[in-house]
Write a protein that holds these residues in place. Structure first.
Motif, PDB file in Angstrom:
ATOM      1  N   TYR A 189     -76.446 -20.503  42.302  1.00 30.09           N
ATOM      2  CA  TYR A 189     -75.220 -20.992  41.686  1.00 30.09           C
ATOM      3  C   TYR A 189     -75.221 -20.769  40.170  1.00 30.09           C
ATOM      4  N   SER A 190     -76.367 -21.053  39.520  1.00 31.99           N
ATOM      5  CA  SER A 190     -76.442 -20.860  38.064  1.00 31.99           C
ATOM      6  C   SER A 190     -76.336 -19.386  37.701  1.00 31.99           C
ATOM      7  N   THR A 191     -76.910 -18.516  38.541  1.00 33.79           N
ATOM      8  CA  THR A 191     -76.797 -17.069  38.307  1.00 33.79           C
ATOM      9  C   THR A 191     -75.345 -16.633  38.426  1.00 33.79           C
ATOM     10  N   ALA A 192     -74.647 -17.149  39.431  1.00 32.74           N
ATOM     11  CA  ALA A 192     -73.232 -16.801  39.633  1.00 32.74           C
ATOM     12  C   ALA A 192     -72.377 -17.275  38.462  1.00 32.74           C
ATOM     13  N   GLN A 193     -72.769 -18.402  37.849  1.00 33.51           N
ATOM     14  CA  GLN A 193     -72.018 -18.926  36.709  1.00 33.51           C
ATOM     15  C   GLN A 193     -72.317 -18.151  35.419  1.00 33.51           C
ATOM     16  N   LYS A 194     -73.583 -17.823  35.213  1.00 30.30           N
ATOM     17  CA  LYS A 194     -73.980 -17.138  33.980  1.00 30.30           C
ATOM     18  C   LYS A 194     -73.513 -15.687  33.938  1.00 30.30           C
ATOM     19  N   HIS A 195     -73.309 -15.102  35.106  1.00 25.74           N
ATOM     20  CA  HIS A 195     -72.913 -13.685  35.172  1.00 25.74           C
ATOM     21  C   HIS A 195     -71.612 -13.565  35.967  1.00 25.74           C
ATOM     22  N   PRO A 196     -70.475 -13.890  35.344  1.00 23.37           N
ATOM     23  CA  PRO A 196     -69.187 -13.874  36.047  1.00 23.37           C
ATOM     24  C   PRO A 196     -68.842 -12.534  36.681  1.00 23.37           C
ATOM     25  N   GLY A 216     -58.587 -15.709  42.961  1.00 24.46           N
ATOM     26  CA  GLY A 216     -58.788 -15.575  44.393  1.00 24.46           C
ATOM     27  C   GLY A 216     -60.041 -14.801  44.739  1.00 24.46           C
ATOM     28  N   PHE A 217     -60.245 -14.580  46.024  1.00 28.37           N
ATOM     29  CA  PHE A 217     -61.437 -13.894  46.510  1.00 28.37           C
ATOM     30  C   PHE A 217     -61.601 -12.534  45.852  1.00 28.37           C
ATOM     31  N   GLU A 218     -60.489 -11.824  45.645  1.00 25.64           N
ATOM     32  CA  GLU A 218     -60.559 -10.476  45.059  1.00 25.64           C
ATOM     33  C   GLU A 218     -61.056 -10.497  43.621  1.00 25.64           C
ATOM     34  N   ASP A 219     -61.021 -11.668  42.967  1.00 32.79           N
ATOM     35  CA  ASP A 219     -61.475 -11.780  41.576  1.00 32.79           C
ATOM     36  C   ASP A 219     -62.958 -12.116  41.465  1.00 32.79           C
ATOM     37  N   TYR A 220     -63.601 -12.479  42.583  1.00 36.28           N
ATOM     38  CA  TYR A 220     -65.012 -12.842  42.557  1.00 36.28           C
ATOM     39  C   TYR A 220     -65.878 -11.602  42.334  1.00 36.28           C
ATOM     40  N   GLY A 221     -67.072 -11.836  41.796  1.00 39.24           N
ATOM     41  CA  GLY A 221     -68.071 -10.780  41.705  1.00 39.24           C
ATOM     42  C   GLY A 221     -68.744 -10.606  43.053  1.00 39.24           C
ATOM     43  N   ILE A 222     -69.616  -9.640  43.158  1.00 42.77           N
ATOM     44  CA  ILE A 222     -70.258  -9.327  44.438  1.00 42.77           C
ATOM     45  C   ILE A 222     -71.051 -10.511  44.980  1.00 42.77           C
ATOM     46  N   LEU A 223     -71.713 -11.272  44.090  1.00 43.85           N
ATOM     47  CA  LEU A 223     -72.487 -12.436  44.542  1.00 43.85           C
ATOM     48  C   LEU A 223     -71.556 -13.521  45.059  1.00 43.85           C
ATOM     49  N   GLY A 224     -70.461 -13.757  44.333  1.00 39.64           N
ATOM     50  CA  GLY A 224     -69.486 -14.752  44.771  1.00 39.64           C
ATOM     51  C   GLY A 224     -68.868 -14.387  46.104  1.00 39.64           C
ATOM     52  N   LYS A 225     -68.537 -13.106  46.278  1.00 38.01           N
ATOM     53  CA  LYS A 225     -67.950 -12.655  47.543  1.00 38.01           C
ATOM     54  C   LYS A 225     -68.945 -12.763  48.692  1.00 38.01           C
ATOM     55  N   LEU A 226     -70.198 -12.408  48.401  1.00 39.95           N
ATOM     56  CA  LEU A 226     -71.234 -12.437  49.439  1.00 39.95           C
ATOM     57  C   LEU A 226     -71.383 -13.826  50.032  1.00 39.95           C
ATOM     58  N   TYR A 227     -71.448 -14.844  49.171  1.00 46.81           N
ATOM     59  CA  TYR A 227     -71.674 -16.192  49.681  1.00 46.81           C
ATOM     60  C   TYR A 227     -70.389 -16.865  50.155  1.00 46.81           C
ATOM     61  N   THR A 228     -69.233 -16.439  49.626  1.00 44.02           N
ATOM     62  CA  THR A 228     -67.966 -16.939  50.157  1.00 44.02           C
ATOM     63  C   THR A 228     -67.783 -16.447  51.584  1.00 44.02           C
ATOM     64  N   TRP A 229     -68.285 -15.270  51.868  1.00 48.33           N
ATOM     65  CA  TRP A 229     -68.240 -14.690  53.207  1.00 48.33           C
ATOM     66  C   TRP A 229     -69.400 -15.219  54.063  1.00 48.33           C
ATOM     67  N   GLY A 230     -70.567 -15.406  53.449  1.00 59.19           N
ATOM     68  CA  GLY A 230     -71.766 -15.788  54.190  1.00 59.19           C
ATOM     69  C   GLY A 230     -71.777 -17.223  54.671  1.00 59.19           C
ATOM     70  N   ILE A 231     -71.233 -18.149  53.882  1.00 55.33           N
ATOM     71  CA  ILE A 231     -71.277 -19.566  54.261  1.00 55.33           C
ATOM     72  C   ILE A 231     -70.488 -19.838  55.544  1.00 55.33           C
ATOM     73  N   PRO A 232     -69.235 -19.357  55.676  1.00 54.26           N
ATOM     74  CA  PRO A 232     -68.553 -19.566  56.961  1.00 54.26           C
ATOM     75  C   PRO A 232     -69.220 -18.836  58.123  1.00 54.26           C
ATOM     76  N   LEU A 233     -69.914 -17.731  57.829  1.00 51.42           N
ATOM     77  CA  LEU A 233     -70.702 -17.069  58.874  1.00 51.42           C
ATOM     78  C   LEU A 233     -71.804 -18.002  59.353  1.00 51.42           C
ATOM     79  N   HIS A 234     -72.468 -18.654  58.422  1.00 50.35           N
ATOM     80  CA  HIS A 234     -73.528 -19.614  58.728  1.00 50.35           C
ATOM     81  C   HIS A 234     -72.960 -20.803  59.508  1.00 50.35           C
ATOM     82  N   GLU A 235     -71.770 -21.271  59.112  1.00 50.81           N
ATOM     83  CA  GLU A 235     -71.162 -22.439  59.748  1.00 50.81           C
ATOM     84  C   GLU A 235     -70.530 -22.104  61.093  1.00 50.81           C
ATOM     85  N   GLY A 236     -70.280 -20.815  61.334  1.00 44.15           N
ATOM     86  CA  GLY A 236     -69.779 -20.396  62.639  1.00 44.15           C
ATOM     87  C   GLY A 236     -68.279 -20.289  62.764  1.00 44.15           C
TER      88      GLY A 236
END
Length: 455
Positions: free
Chosen positions: A213-220, A342-362
């Motif tokens: 999270y801190s990496t995602a914040q420090k490197h927008p 929105g999602f299209e404005d996120y960096g690669i790390l933000g997109k990865l975990y925005t996509w990964g968390i619902p994958l984890h949750e099912g």
């Protein structure tokens, strides 16, 4: 050297499994429960989610909120979740002591019922899965360590499967060999999906989660856009001149902090000059933002209304696709849409975990996601079961029957593998240092004992 590597992997695999198996079973079972929390809650809380009040008078949403505040004294509204029909509107209300309550309003914005958030099915499953329902830094670290060592178990199991005899045909296999074969075969099949499930859950973890999270914040540019980190402010010129210089209540001593926070929140939901929630909803509709979405009140006179759609809200009926995730900011006085991200404005790390968390949750791709996660989790439990059976058959009475300690030097391959895992999972790396120190102490002790016997 190769045999030495195999035996060392076997030894560490054994001890890791021995210590974290109870945790892994708990995390897996609670994870399965959380997979289906929306299905459970839609049935268990049918009245709150879909029921109607006996009061049929049509109210505005602002009148409904005021009625809820009068009904539940000393509570203020901090968030409003507007869901698609047939779901009721959900208010998150906060007491002056910090506790919360969910209050549900029907289509007429009349009160249907309420819940204690702490004991809803989803929150209980989440609390068990993330912190064993106990909480605290130590427990959170323990859960994260179990997840990290589970990855080691899976990868070391792959190595031993292909370097050992687990999958080789035996003329007359013993019961232990049969169990070992199933343990190795199923473990190999689920390694990749299980590693993905574990890694997509690490953003919630105490140590690695904070780092991500801190990496995602420090490197927008690769993580979270600055606009999402630092919301804009409302136009102060929109405040009526007569009340523009009115001061907000300020916190006093620590013993009254909760009371002052409540006063502050009440001020935020009733400030002169603020648009009503109904007016805000009209502006939201004009901005082409459809339900479901949540509204968070401004936290001071310069704050903004935050209207958002999230892919991992943890609220039944509120989650959307990661690609529909959006956070918007509306002026609290004029209702003007200030900006959005929105999602299209996120960096690669933000997109990865925005996509990964619902994958984890099912819930990334509906029932197929749930079903695949469920199958992987059930197979993982079977892998644990067959591993335990294999050990119990081999185990001698009054002995752990652990693989022998090795005095041979560590190979470059083994060291490289463990260092890579330690870098990918820092908390695992720290625990690895402790494991190495224990192994050195045990090895030194054995050498001393052998020397004394030789004498």
């Amino acid at each position: 050297m190769e045999k030495n590597n195999y035996n060392r992997f076997w030894r560490w695999h054994f001890y890791a499994a021995l210590f974290i198996t109870p945790l892994l079973i708990t995390l897996t079972l609670s994870g399965i429960g959380y997979l289906f929390y929306t299905d459970v809650e839609n049935n268990v809380y049918k009245h709150e989610f879909f029921g109607k009040s006996t009061q049929t008078e049509q109210l505005t949403i602002d009148q409904g909120i005021e009625k809820a505040k009068m009904t539940f004294k000393d509570y203020s509204v901090s968030k409003v979740s507007l869901l698609e029909a047939p779901y009721n509107t959900r208010l998150t209300m906060t007491h002056k002591d910090g506790s919360q309550k969910y209050v549900f309003l029907d289509a007429n914005y009349q009160i249907v019922g309420s819940q204690n958030p702490e004991y809803t099915f989803s929150n209980v499953m989440r609390a068990v899965h993330s912190s064993l329902f106990v909480g605290g830094t130590v427990v959170n670290y323990l859960v994260e360590l179990a997840a990290c060592w589970a990855i080691f178990l899976l990868l070391s199991g792959i190595y031993m499967t292909f370097k050992g005899r687990a999958l080789k045909k035996e003329a007359n296999p013993t019961q232990r060999q049969k169990n070992l074969k199933w343990h190795a075969l199923i473990g190999t099949i689920i390694t990749i999906p299980m590693v993905i499930i574990i890694f997509t859950g690490l953003p919630w973890s105490a140590f690695m989660g904070d780092f991500i999270y801190s990496t995602a914040q420090k490197h927008p540019s690769i993580g979270i856009p600055l606009l999402k980190q630092k919301p804009p402010t409302s136009d102060m010129n929109e405040i009526p001149w007569a009340t523009r210089k009115n001061e907000l209540p300020t916190s006093g001593d620590a013993s009254h902090a909760g009371h002052n926070d409540m006063a502050h929140m009440e001020n935020m939901t009733n400030r002169s000059g603020m648009i009503t929630l109904e007016q805000l909803m009209n502006e939201v509709n004009k901005a082409n933002i459809s339900k479901p979405y949540s509204i968070i009140y401004p936290n001071d006179e310069q704050g903004v209304y935050v209207v958002s759609k999230g892919s991992n809200s943890g609220v039944t009926g509120l989650d959307v696709s990661p690609y529909d995730e959006v956070t918007t900011y509306f002026d609290q006085y004029s209702g003007k849409l200030i900006s959005k991200v929105g999602f299209e404005d996120y960096g690669i790390l933000g997109k990865l975990y925005t996509w990964g968390i619902p994958l984890h949750e099912g819930h990334l791709f509906g029932w197929l996601n749930k079903t695949l996660n469920l199958i992987v989790c059930l197979l993982f439990l079977l892998v644990i079961f067959w591993g335990l059976k294999t050990w119990l058959i081999r185990k001698k009475k009054n002995s752990l029957s652990a693989p022998p300690n090795l005095s041979g030097k560590l190979s470059i391959g083994f060291i490289t593998f463990m260092v890579l895992l330690g870098c990918l999972m820092p908390l695992f790396g720290i625990s690895l240092i402790l494991v190495v120190l224990i192994e050195i102490i045990i090895s030194s002790k054995n050498k001393l004992q052998n020397a004394n016997i030789a004498k």
